[in-house]
Design a protein around this motif. Structure first.
Motif, PDB file in Angstrom:
ATOM      1  N   ILE A   1       0.677  -1.357  -0.054  1.00 46.92           N
ATOM      2  CA  ILE A   1      -0.003  -0.088   0.034  1.00 46.92           C
ATOM      3  C   ILE A   1       0.982   1.163  -0.161  1.00 46.92           C
ATOM      4  CG2 ILE A   1      -1.607   1.343   1.567  1.00 46.92           C
ATOM      5  CD1 ILE A   1      -2.896  -1.352   2.267  1.00 46.92           C
ATOM      6  N   TRP A   2       1.881   1.219   0.915  1.00 49.49           N
ATOM      7  CA  TRP A   2       2.641   2.507   1.049  1.00 49.49           C
ATOM      8  C   TRP A   2       3.490   2.617  -0.313  1.00 49.49           C
ATOM      9  CZ3 TRP A   2       2.592   6.619   3.740  1.00 49.49           C
ATOM     10  CH2 TRP A   2       2.366   6.412   5.070  1.00 49.49           C
ATOM     11  N   ALA A   3       4.142   1.451  -1.013  1.00 50.11           N
ATOM     12  CA  ALA A   3       4.848   1.753  -2.264  1.00 50.11           C
ATOM     13  C   ALA A   3       4.357   2.360  -3.255  1.00 50.11           C
ATOM     14  CB  ALA A   3       5.775   0.269  -2.475  1.00 50.11           C
ATOM     15  N   VAL A   4       2.651   1.831  -3.542  1.00 50.73           N
ATOM     16  CA  VAL A   4       2.272   2.450  -4.717  1.00 50.73           C
ATOM     17  C   VAL A   4       1.385   3.596  -4.482  1.00 50.73           C
ATOM     18  CG1 VAL A   4       0.310   1.694  -6.227  1.00 50.73           C
ATOM     19  CG2 VAL A   4       1.765   0.142  -5.584  1.00 50.73           C
ATOM     20  N   GLY A   5       0.891   3.645  -3.052  1.00 48.60           N
ATOM     21  CA  GLY A   5       0.109   4.586  -2.848  1.00 48.60           C
ATOM     22  C   GLY A   5       0.693   6.096  -2.691  1.00 48.60           C
ATOM     23  N   GLN A   6       2.191   6.101  -2.041  1.00 45.87           N
ATOM     24  CA  GLN A   6       2.975   7.284  -1.888  1.00 45.87           C
ATOM     25  C   GLN A   6       3.282   7.989  -3.140  1.00 45.87           C
ATOM     26  OE1 GLN A   6       6.759   6.915   0.035  1.00 45.87           O
ATOM     27  NE2 GLN A   6       7.382   5.237  -1.377  1.00 45.87           N
ATOM     28  N   ILE A   7       3.396   7.281  -4.371  1.00 46.62           N
ATOM     29  CA  ILE A   7       3.683   7.719  -5.655  1.00 46.62           C
ATOM     30  C   ILE A   7       2.337   8.444  -6.140  1.00 46.62           C
ATOM     31  CG2 ILE A   7       4.343   7.203  -7.971  1.00 46.62           C
ATOM     32  CD1 ILE A   7       6.547   6.511  -6.619  1.00 46.62           C
ATOM     33  N   ILE A   8       1.215   7.596  -6.159  1.00 47.95           N
ATOM     34  CA  ILE A   8      -0.076   7.951  -6.813  1.00 47.95           C
ATOM     35  C   ILE A   8      -0.846   9.098  -6.148  1.00 47.95           C
ATOM     36  CG2 ILE A   8      -2.309   7.070  -7.571  1.00 47.95           C
ATOM     37  CD1 ILE A   8      -1.157   4.471  -8.311  1.00 47.95           C
ATOM     38  N   GLN A   9      -0.552   9.078  -4.768  1.00 46.13           N
ATOM     39  CA  GLN A   9      -1.334  10.252  -4.064  1.00 46.13           C
ATOM     40  C   GLN A   9      -0.924  11.625  -4.615  1.00 46.13           C
ATOM     41  OE1 GLN A   9      -0.630  10.221   0.134  1.00 46.13           O
ATOM     42  NE2 GLN A   9       1.582  10.571   0.082  1.00 46.13           N
TER      43      GLN A   9
ATOM     44  N   TYR B   1      -8.230   8.966 -14.483  1.00 44.41           N
ATOM     45  CA  TYR B   1      -7.851   7.665 -14.815  1.00 44.41           C
ATOM     46  C   TYR B   1      -7.952   6.915 -13.563  1.00 44.41           C
ATOM     47  CZ  TYR B   1      -5.492   3.904 -17.195  1.00 44.41           C
ATOM     48  OH  TYR B   1      -5.246   2.567 -17.986  1.00 44.41           O
ATOM     49  N   PHE B   2      -8.414   5.627 -13.735  1.00 43.45           N
ATOM     50  CA  PHE B   2      -8.716   4.813 -12.388  1.00 43.45           C
ATOM     51  C   PHE B   2      -7.572   3.728 -12.165  1.00 43.45           C
ATOM     52  CE2 PHE B   2     -12.510   7.008 -13.177  1.00 43.45           C
ATOM     53  CZ  PHE B   2     -13.246   7.311 -11.680  1.00 43.45           C
ATOM     54  N   ILE B   3      -6.955   3.552 -10.999  1.00 42.65           N
ATOM     55  CA  ILE B   3      -6.105   2.670 -10.677  1.00 42.65           C
ATOM     56  C   ILE B   3      -6.352   1.892  -9.519  1.00 42.65           C
ATOM     57  CG2 ILE B   3      -3.709   2.165  -9.870  1.00 42.65           C
ATOM     58  CD1 ILE B   3      -3.387   5.063 -11.523  1.00 42.65           C
ATOM     59  N   LEU B   4      -6.684   0.393  -9.959  1.00 41.81           N
ATOM     60  CA  LEU B   4      -7.164  -0.290  -8.709  1.00 41.81           C
ATOM     61  C   LEU B   4      -5.839  -1.242  -8.334  1.00 41.81           C
ATOM     62  CD1 LEU B   4      -9.085  -2.012  -6.934  1.00 41.81           C
ATOM     63  CD2 LEU B   4      -9.654  -3.493  -8.898  1.00 41.81           C
ATOM     64  N   LEU B   5      -5.459  -1.124  -7.025  1.00 42.82           N
ATOM     65  CA  LEU B   5      -4.299  -1.995  -6.476  1.00 42.82           C
ATOM     66  C   LEU B   5      -5.127  -3.146  -5.643  1.00 42.82           C
ATOM     67  CD1 LEU B   5      -1.419  -2.601  -5.554  1.00 42.82           C
ATOM     68  CD2 LEU B   5      -1.706  -1.079  -3.618  1.00 42.82           C
ATOM     69  N   ILE B   6      -4.936  -4.431  -6.175  1.00 44.12           N
ATOM     70  CA  ILE B   6      -5.558  -5.473  -5.441  1.00 44.12           C
ATOM     71  C   ILE B   6      -4.190  -6.165  -4.858  1.00 44.12           C
ATOM     72  CG2 ILE B   6      -6.542  -7.908  -5.653  1.00 44.12           C
ATOM     73  CD1 ILE B   6      -8.027  -6.668  -8.053  1.00 44.12           C
ATOM     74  N   ILE B   7      -4.392  -6.398  -3.687  1.00 48.40           N
ATOM     75  CA  ILE B   7      -3.460  -7.110  -2.812  1.00 48.40           C
ATOM     76  C   ILE B   7      -3.784  -8.701  -2.109  1.00 48.40           C
ATOM     77  CG2 ILE B   7      -1.474  -7.100  -0.918  1.00 48.40           C
ATOM     78  CD1 ILE B   7      -2.069  -4.006  -0.872  1.00 48.40           C
ATOM     79  N   THR B   8      -3.149  -9.593  -2.710  1.00 47.50           N
ATOM     80  CA  THR B   8      -3.779 -10.901  -2.446  1.00 47.50           C
ATOM     81  C   THR B   8      -2.682 -11.950  -2.113  1.00 47.50           C
ATOM     82  OG1 THR B   8      -5.217 -12.658  -3.330  1.00 47.50           O
ATOM     83  CG2 THR B   8      -3.425 -11.283  -5.084  1.00 47.50           C
ATOM     84  N   ASP B   9      -3.074 -13.232  -1.499  1.00 44.65           N
ATOM     85  CA  ASP B   9      -2.199 -14.005  -0.958  1.00 44.65           C
ATOM     86  C   ASP B   9      -2.209 -15.228  -1.889  1.00 44.65           C
ATOM     87  OD1 ASP B   9      -4.546 -15.270  -0.063  1.00 44.65           O
ATOM     88  OD2 ASP B   9      -3.408 -16.377   1.573  1.00 44.65           O
TER      89      ASP B   9
END
Length: 544
Positions: free
Chosen positions: A338-346, A432-440
């Motif tokens: 979440i941090w890695a992707v979010g801190q750029i896109i925010q 433009y929409f970006i969906l980050l899915i984090i899954t195991d």
């Protein structure tokens, strides 16, 4: 103030995937007056954070006796979307001719990311002193502009009555386009295809960057040479002419431009020589080939949503073996992603309010399974404030839900797709929409997910999947259409590749920035590809 001075300006900092160069223009307003007998003589210094230290990149000129300077010197920086590029602008009052900054009076500073500047195009902010308090009424204005000529020229060419060069046939003509090089010699820019056995060729339309053809100067002379192709490489010269792009632009679909193709040797020898044929410019169009940064500077917002896997295979979040266990450092693989992707896109979303959704858990009070729930338990307002808000909502919801199953992706993909579909009604390049899915793990609803991705590929939307833990992620690789086109169960093909998958395990022992680069590397290209496909220019674009 801990500034480090580099003897020479630092070279390009960051990865080799530089999208382009950005020019920053700086103005100051109401700067502090540090001089007794006159006004301050300000100059601005640009620093970039490199490995935790501020490194000087460049300085403006000094504006003499001026508390409201507009600096002529611009700062030019390599722009990398997939990196957080922290900048600091510090203003000083020049007192001596020394290059050492401590010799000059400090007028205030402002720090932000390059992403913040380009997403707003122009920002005005308060200057701060070392103690964090405002530097009087001092303000700084920073304006960003992309440094590239993105114009392209498309030419449609033909020939008529060209000289016959082959003994037993006609000619096999092709054209070569040249521009003057720095050394004064002609430099080849473009070669058309060969049209066999004809004196009246029609070449396919071709497109080249205007910078390549004439260095962006419409009046610059260019040379066009016509040859007859020979398989041994000894092509026969038919004729040539010189012109300019401005002249070529006179050609319209209804009224083509005709230019004489001349062989200078024949012209000298034969008195009644006219030409060696006519080259026809059927049409000439100049358009803009927009970049990702053009769309961002034009006002496009990146809308970020997170989808989190709360299925039972993650393990009990109270136990250290669980992927949702928050370690003593306050993190886990979900939070790291979440941090890695979010801190750029925010930086690219003006209100920084992000929906955060969960799937695969039983929810209170009736403990029904949900594959699309707001992790703040507020379905009418699932928005979290910034990346910090997502992290807080995630930590707070863990004790209140029961991990269950199955692992269904399609509800969350369809959820974001509904908003992306609404955005298309505006018919502008605004969202433009970006969906980050984090899954195991393994997807349970693969057919429905494939179908959802294929439908979403028609919308302004990209999906980033980060796989945490050590499961088999073969199905995720399948969704990421880098090697083959994804098909729905109905047989429908994805219009474009919108899924980027990375397994977190490949990034456990590398700097956290590396994960962001890997997951966001394809995003700028996906944004541009979508808007171009829809023929949507940036909102505030200038005509070519």
């Amino acid at each position: 103030m801990a500034y480090t001075m580099t003897p020479t300006p630092a070279g390009p900092v960051g990865s080799q995937y530089c999208v382009c160069k950005v020019e920053l223009s700086i103005c100051g307003q109401n700067l502090l007056d540090r001089d007794v007998t006159s006004k301050s003589d300000p100059f601005c210094v640009l620093f970039m954070e490199v490995n935790g230290k501020w490194v000087e990149l460049d300085r403006t000129e000094t504006a003499v006796n001026n508390l409201n300077p507009a600096f002529a010197k611009k700062f030019v920086i390599d722009y990398h979307f997939e990196e957080v590029q922290k900048l600091k602008f510090a203003l000083f009052d020049q007192d001596k001719s020394s290059t050492q900054l401590y010799e000059h009076d400090f007028l205030g500073e402002f720090s932000c990311t390059l992403g913040t500047i380009v997403s707003s195009k122009k920002i005005t902010r308060t200057l701060l002193l070392g103690n964090g308090k405002p530097a009087g009424k001092g303000m700084i204005t920073i304006a960003a502009q992309e440094l590239s000529d993105n114009r392209v020229i498309t030419l449609s060419m033909a020939g008529r009555k060209l000289d016959k060069k082959d003994l037993f046939g006609k000619s096999d003509p092709f054209l070569e386009f040249y521009k003057p090089g720095d050394d004064g010699k002609w430099m080849l820019v473009h070669r058309t295809e060969v049209i066999k056995y004809t004196l009246d060729p029609v070449w396919k339309p071709f497109t080249v960057p205007l910078v390549s053809l004439c260095d962006g100067d419409m009046e610059k002379l260019i040379k066009v040479v016509c040859y007859d192709y020979d398989s041994d490489g000894g092509h026969d010269f038919i004729g040539e002419f010189q012109t300019s792009v401005a002249r070529l632009c006179e050609a319209q679909d209804a009224s083509p431009l005709e230019l004489e193709c001349v062989n200078p040797k024949k012209q000298k020898k034969k008195k009644n020589y006219k030409n060696s044929g006519i080259i026809i410019v059927k049409s000439c169009k100049i358009t803009r080939d927009f970049s990702f940064l053009d769309y961002i500077l034009g006002g496009c917002q990146l809308m970020f949503t997170v989808g989190i896997d709360f299925t039972a295979s993650n393990g009990n979040p109270q136990e250290p073996s669980s992927l949702h266990y928050i370690n003593p450092l306050g993190t886990n693989e979900y939070l790291s992603a979440i941090w890695a992707v979010g801190q750029i896109i925010q930086d690219y979303d003006s209100d920084k309010m992000f929906p955060a959704l969960g799937f695969g858990a039983q929810l209170p009070p009736d403990w029904k399974v949900s594959h699309e729930f707001a992790i703040n338990f507020n379905p009418r307002n699932p928005f979290c404030s910034g990346v910090e808000g997502i992290v807080q909502a995630y930590s707070a919801c863990l004790p209140h839900i029961r991990f269950y199953g199955p692992t269904n992706f399609s509800p969350i993909i369809n959820h974001v797709a509904r908003f992306a579909a609404q955005a298309t009604q505006q018919e502008t390049a605004s969202q433009y929409f970006i969906l980050l899915i984090i899954t195991d793990g393994v997807i349970s609803d693969m057919d429905e997910t494939r179908h959802a991705v294929v439908q979403a590929s028609k919308l302004p939307m990209s999906i980033i999947i980060v796989g945490v833990g050590n499961a088999d992620f073969a199905a995720m690789e399948f969704l990421d259409g880098d090697s083959r086109v994804l098909h729905s169960y109905t047989g429908e093909e994805a219009v474009r590749d919108i899924v980027q998958f990375v397994p977190f395990r490949n990034f456990r022992n590398v700097p956290k920035e590396t994960l962001a680069k890997a997951v966001l590397a394809e995003l700028p290209q996906q944004v541009v590809q979508y808007f171009k496909h829809q023929n949507l220019p940036p909102i505030n674009s200038e005509p070519a």
